[in-house]
Design a protein around this motif. Structure first.
Motif, PDB file in Angstrom:
ATOM      1  N   LEU A 179     -45.557 -29.804 -12.168  1.00 55.41           N
ATOM      2  CA  LEU A 179     -44.870 -31.138 -12.477  1.00 55.41           C
ATOM      3  C   LEU A 179     -44.935 -31.695 -11.217  1.00 55.41           C
ATOM      4  O   LEU A 179     -45.460 -33.037 -10.332  1.00 55.41           O
ATOM      5  N   GLN A 180     -44.104 -30.929  -9.751  1.00 59.38           N
ATOM      6  CA  GLN A 180     -44.230 -32.137  -8.583  1.00 59.38           C
ATOM      7  C   GLN A 180     -45.889 -32.179  -7.622  1.00 59.38           C
ATOM      8  O   GLN A 180     -45.912 -32.438  -7.063  1.00 59.38           O
ATOM      9  N   SER A 181     -46.284 -30.535  -7.857  1.00 58.29           N
ATOM     10  CA  SER A 181     -48.158 -30.695  -7.588  1.00 58.29           C
ATOM     11  C   SER A 181     -49.112 -31.087  -7.736  1.00 58.29           C
ATOM     12  O   SER A 181     -49.894 -31.867  -7.214  1.00 58.29           O
ATOM     13  N   SER A 182     -49.099 -31.669  -8.868  1.00 57.97           N
ATOM     14  CA  SER A 182     -49.835 -32.816 -10.325  1.00 57.97           C
ATOM     15  C   SER A 182     -49.298 -34.038  -9.906  1.00 57.97           C
ATOM     16  O   SER A 182     -49.734 -35.310  -9.102  1.00 57.97           O
ATOM     17  N   ALA A 231     -48.970 -39.224  -8.137  1.00 57.51           N
ATOM     18  CA  ALA A 231     -48.185 -40.786  -8.588  1.00 57.51           C
ATOM     19  C   ALA A 231     -48.936 -41.787  -7.959  1.00 57.51           C
ATOM     20  O   ALA A 231     -48.265 -42.435  -8.281  1.00 57.51           O
ATOM     21  N   SER A 232     -49.657 -41.582  -6.141  1.00 52.79           N
ATOM     22  CA  SER A 232     -49.998 -43.386  -6.259  1.00 52.79           C
ATOM     23  C   SER A 232     -51.239 -43.681  -6.954  1.00 52.79           C
ATOM     24  O   SER A 232     -51.227 -44.616  -7.072  1.00 52.79           O
ATOM     25  N   GLU A 233     -51.661 -42.762  -7.675  1.00 50.57           N
ATOM     26  CA  GLU A 233     -52.830 -42.853  -8.515  1.00 50.57           C
ATOM     27  C   GLU A 233     -52.263 -43.457  -9.721  1.00 50.57           C
ATOM     28  O   GLU A 233     -53.120 -44.947  -9.682  1.00 50.57           O
ATOM     29  N   ILE A 246     -53.402 -25.973  -8.689  1.00 54.24           N
ATOM     30  CA  ILE A 246     -51.599 -25.516  -8.367  1.00 54.24           C
ATOM     31  C   ILE A 246     -51.481 -25.306  -6.658  1.00 54.24           C
ATOM     32  O   ILE A 246     -50.738 -25.288  -6.922  1.00 54.24           O
ATOM     33  N   ASP A 247     -52.603 -24.221  -6.813  1.00 52.72           N
ATOM     34  CA  ASP A 247     -52.759 -23.426  -5.623  1.00 52.72           C
ATOM     35  C   ASP A 247     -53.016 -24.729  -4.328  1.00 52.72           C
ATOM     36  O   ASP A 247     -53.678 -25.474  -3.958  1.00 52.72           O
ATOM     37  N   SER A 248     -51.938 -24.275  -3.403  1.00 51.13           N
ATOM     38  CA  SER A 248     -52.235 -24.985  -2.935  1.00 51.13           C
ATOM     39  C   SER A 248     -53.416 -24.966  -1.504  1.00 51.13           C
ATOM     40  O   SER A 248     -53.116 -23.302  -0.771  1.00 51.13           O
TER      41      SER A 248
END
Length: 176
Positions: free
Chosen positions: A35-38, A43-45, A174-176
């Protein structure tokens, strides 16, 4: 762009084993991470889309009022029929465009709200494969949406580096 099969195979297997192990040991932590990565990326979008939606709905209301006013002016004889037709066409075209934009923005907003549900679906899927030892077509089709391989570059030390992005079903990259 080229990457050797054995290198890609090992990388994808490693990433799936990592996510599978995390799902088996700490499902809650994995859900938060997904949830954090997505959330960070979107969020800004979402804020931008919400702002655009409010503006489009406000403008639609304004155009509706303007349309009513020109009709009243035409019926009272304050404007000519040709001016009424010209303004009417413009307002109708703008209304149609705003209606389409509002529908698209509402759909995007609804899709964003499903992210927690989608993360849960992906966790359920990855949990089914707790002991991934090799990759096969059904496994890849179930867990992965697409793999993007970028152009390889040689670093200053002469070692070739290449970015590989894995987009997982339901949750994306989801991988950084």
């Amino acid at each position: 762009h080229f990457i050797r099969y054995d290198v890609l195979y090992a990388y994808v297997l490693n990433r799936l084993q990592f996510w599978s192990a995390l799902a088996a040991t700490d499902e809650r932590k994995l859900l938060e991470r997904l949830l954090q990565s997505s959330g960070n990326d979107r969020a800004s979008e979402r804020k931008k889309q919400a702002s655009e939606l409010r503006k489009a709905e406000k403008r639609k209301s304004e155009v509706d009022e303007l349309f009513i006013k020109i009709y009243e002016d035409w019926s009272a004889g304050r404007i000519t029929e040709s001016n009424f037709n010209l303004l009417s066409e413009r307002y109708q075209a703008e209304q149609e465009g705003l209606d389409e934009k509002i529908v698209a923005l509402k759909a995007a907003k609804e899709n964003a709200e499903h992210s927690e549900e989608d993360a849960g679906k992906w966790i359920d899927l990855i949990r089914q494969y707790s002991e991934i030892t090799e990759l096969d077509v059904p496994l890849l089709n179930t867990l992965i949406e697409k793999i993007v391989i970028h152009e390889g570059k040689k670093g200053a030390d002469g070692i070739r580096e290449q970015e590989v992005e894995i987009f997982y079903r339901f949750v994306g990259k989801i991988d950084s």
